[in-house]
Motif scaffolding. Structure first.
Motif, PDB file in Angstrom:
ATOM      1  N   ASN A 112       0.848  -1.192   0.000  1.00 42.63           N
ATOM      2  CA  ASN A 112       0.000   0.000   0.000  1.00 42.63           C
ATOM      3  C   ASN A 112       0.883   1.242   0.000  1.00 42.63           C
ATOM      4  N   TYR A 113       0.397   2.275  -0.672  1.00 42.71           N
ATOM      5  CA  TYR A 113       1.187   3.513  -0.782  1.00 42.71           C
ATOM      6  C   TYR A 113       0.313   4.719  -0.422  1.00 42.71           C
ATOM      7  N   THR A 114       0.957   5.769   0.024  1.00 42.17           N
ATOM      8  CA  THR A 114       0.297   7.060   0.195  1.00 42.17           C
ATOM      9  C   THR A 114       0.881   8.017  -0.846  1.00 42.17           C
ATOM     10  N   TYR A 115       0.144   9.091  -1.093  1.00 41.23           N
ATOM     11  CA  TYR A 115       0.633  10.060  -2.081  1.00 41.23           C
ATOM     12  C   TYR A 115       0.355  11.468  -1.590  1.00 41.23           C
ATOM     13  N   PHE A 123       5.763   4.413   0.257  1.00 44.53           N
ATOM     14  CA  PHE A 123       5.319   3.123   0.783  1.00 44.53           C
ATOM     15  C   PHE A 123       4.703   3.296   2.169  1.00 44.53           C
ATOM     16  N   LYS A 124       3.565   2.600   2.407  1.00 48.10           N
ATOM     17  CA  LYS A 124       2.880   2.670   3.697  1.00 48.10           C
ATOM     18  C   LYS A 124       3.004   1.352   4.466  1.00 48.10           C
ATOM     19  N   ASP A 125       2.448   0.278   3.898  1.00 46.06           N
ATOM     20  CA  ASP A 125       2.493  -1.043   4.541  1.00 46.06           C
ATOM     21  C   ASP A 125       2.038  -2.094   3.539  1.00 46.06           C
ATOM     22  N   TYR A 126       1.816  -3.318   4.026  1.00 47.71           N
ATOM     23  CA  TYR A 126       1.327  -4.407   3.187  1.00 47.71           C
ATOM     24  C   TYR A 126      -0.062  -4.851   3.654  1.00 47.71           C
TER      25      TYR A 126
END
Length: 251
Positions: A112-115, A123-126
């Motif tokens: 998972n990603y943030t923008y 990158f945020k987490d899985y």
């Protein structure tokens, strides 16, 4: 696939074939015979009859899953697996659902990603997701089962589909209705043309449509939460449908 019944009617059947398929007449076919075939082509009626039967469903397919997030893929997968094991025990032991009626529908692990405009993609987490399709036949207890699954950690209860496990037993009734519909239409056409309806030449059947209906569990949960009561799921009715294409003589 289509089912086909035919009545051999000499030149009339030939005319029907020409009308549908456009096959060329053989060289040995004489002028008089060709004219007779053209006349026969005019003396046919083609109609489509539709038959529907309302059926009370006898089975439900529940789509239940678990999604977990963690800093690593392995950790996310481990968290999901632990909850799924708990859910599986609930379904098999507490609710007596056979293993053959619990089928893995999806399993995947994804980042998972943030923008942000300042940092761009980061990158945020899985996420690890595992969902199963549960076949359940005690329709009166579906709401209770879904509530129990949610309490056990299921957080991806997506939808429910209701169906008949043996729709073929209703097909004969649907065919009878479709044929009656075709007869009524053809008779009306013949009457409007100041003609009378003759014998059936050909019948073709589209495959009966599998009866199925859907219910959204998220709406049911919202209703249950507002009333502080358990989830209530109503299966309602489903429809078995078939279509017949029928060709008749017109006298």
């Amino acid at each position: 696939m289509m089912k086909m019944w035919m009545k051999p009617l000499g030149s009339v059947l030939i005319a029907g074939t020409l009308l549908v398929g456009g096959a060329a007449l053989p060289a040995s076919f004489g002028m008089g015979q060709a004219q007779a075939a053209e006349v026969s082509m005019v003396n046919v009626i083609n109609v489509v009859g539709k038959g529907e039967i309302k059926v009370t469903p006898d089975v439900a397919y529940l789509y239940i899953g678990v999604e977990s997030n963690a800093a690593t893929a392995a950790a996310a997968q481990k968290k999901t697996a632990a909850t799924m094991n708990k859910l599986s025990t609930l379904l098999k032991t507490d609710w007596k659902i056979a293993a053959k009626d619990i089928q893995t529908e999806q399993f995947y692990v994804s980042p998972n990603y943030t923008y942000t405009d300042k940092e761009g993609q980061k990158f945020k987490d899985y996420s690890a997701t595992h969902s199963v399709k549960v076949t359940y036949r005690d329709l009166d207890k579906i709401g209770q089962l879904l509530d129990a699954a949610s309490e056990a950690g299921a957080n991806r209860i997506q939808n429910i589909s209701f169906a008949s496990e043996n729709p073929d037993k209703y097909e004969e009734q649907a065919i009878a209705k479709a044929m009656a519909s075709a007869n009524t239409k053809a008779a009306a056409i013949a009457k409007a043309a100041n003609r009378s309806l003759g014998a059936v030449i050909t019948i073709s059947q589209d495959d009966a449509q599998a009866p199925i209906a859907y219910a959204q569990y998220d709406r049911a949960m919202a209703t249950a939460s507002e009333s502080n009561a358990g989830t209530s799921i109503e299966p309602g009715e489903i429809t078995v449908t078939t279509r017949l294409t029928v060709q008749y003589e017109m006298k």
